[in-house]
Design an enzyme around this catalytic site. Sequence first.
Site, short mmCIF file in Angstrom:
data_model
loop_
_atom_site.label_atom_id
_atom_site.label_comp_id
_atom_site.label_asym_id
_atom_site.label_seq_id
_atom_site.Cartn_x
_atom_site.Cartn_y
_atom_site.Cartn_z
N TYR A 144 0.84 -1.20 0.00
CA TYR A 144 0.00 0.00 0.00
C TYR A 144 0.88 1.26 0.00
CZ TYR A 144 -3.76 3.18 1.50
OH TYR A 144 -4.68 4.20 1.59
N PHE A 190 -14.37 -0.62 16.38
CA PHE A 190 -14.79 -0.27 17.75
C PHE A 190 -16.31 -0.04 17.80
CE2 PHE A 190 -10.53 1.65 19.51
CZ PHE A 190 -9.92 0.42 19.32
N ASP A 272 3.10 -0.98 12.51
CA ASP A 272 1.98 -0.09 12.85
C ASP A 272 2.56 1.26 13.32
OD1 ASP A 272 -1.14 -0.80 13.48
OD2 ASP A 272 -0.44 0.81 14.78
#
Length: 315
Positions: A144, A190, A272
């Site tokens: 990506y 979430f 991350d």
Amino acid sequence: MQRILVTGGAGFLGSHLCDRLLGEGHDVLCVDNFFTGSKRNIAHLLGHPRFELLRHDVTFPLHVEVDRIFNLACPASPVHYQHDPVQTTKTSVHGAINMLGLAKRLDARILQASTSEVYGDPEVHPQPEAYWGRVNPIGLRSCYDEGKRCAETLFFDYHRQHALDIKVVRIFNTYGPRMHPDDGRVVSNFIVQALRGQDITIYGDGRQTRSFCHVDDLLDAMTRMMDTERGFTGPVNIGNPGEFTMLELAERILQLVGGRSRLVFQPLPADDPRQRQPDIALARQALGWEPRIALEDGLRDTIAYFRTLLAEGQA
Ligand code: NAD
Ligand code: UDP
Ligand code: UDP
């Protein structure tokens, strides 16, 4: 009024963009291969006299006649773009080449939806456009990140080599209605978990940060960018500088949804980024823009969307 091509037009951002452009009176050609997009996102547009849908993969040449191109085709969530990483790079790189070739033949203005991921895991904070980034070229996110970086390179080389009228925006984390319920992004995860009364999955210690922009604010900036004068190429950061840890985000969503979900901690995915916040000085100055929608308000309408989706049994 113009004929405008939106690639990735059945996706989260693309479908809102189609709505907006039709609302402004333009003709819209939505091109999508439905890899992550859905017919549900554009179902309400199918009978519209100025809307046209073409199922097509941008890694193949496309011969159409338009005045402007918004190039959004590319899966955006890590779960989706890592599902077939080779196709992800092809979509960014071959997709950019084809859309640039199309723009060149037509002398059409073309805007690239780039990303804050070009900054990788940044050691400059907040990130201005002049920062070159810190991207792992061989990691799980590289398909990506590097695909998007190469697409930017192609845009600027077509601009320099062929005098193409290009615009590049670097989009930071954006949320809102029509996010895919299973795409694994933090806001959708979430909210869906909270609405289902399931545990909220925090990756790592939850102290990593992101800055969340509501889709309506984002599209204001993107359409303003498209309307800037020829020669102003960007790249321009678009995002909301309000920065939150994932723990703070979880708490806010739990407050708004209510319910009994608990926080559970899971391993942090590889590469991350620790922190991310856009420097939007250039967007303020060049686009006369800044985000208006506070996280709390934006979360409310996103929660309402997912509530409906769950009630309809679609998530
Ligand atoms: P999305 O996954 O909802 O939309 C992407 C769309 O592109 C989908 O409809 C998908 O089917 C389509 N697509 C994928 N590959 C294609 C191909 N080869 N040919 C034709 N269509 C193809 O994602 P989104 O959040 O709407 O993101 C849209 C664009 O904005 C992407 O380019 C993404 O990289 C960029 N972006 C988004 C964010 C964000 O937070 N949402 C942040 C930075 C950049
Ligand atoms: N292309 C396209 N539609 C067009 C014009 C070009 O999809 O209307 C594609 C074309 O197939 C080529 C790419 O865009 O693969 C790049 O085109 P360009 O003219 O820049 O390069 P060339 O055709 O010389 O390789
Ligand atoms: N994240 C999380 N729980 C989840 C999904 C994501 O804690 O259920 C974290 C993820 O590890 C990252 C942040 O939330 O640190 C944002 O993830 P997202 O995939 O939404 O965006 P990106 O990492 O591409 O910015």
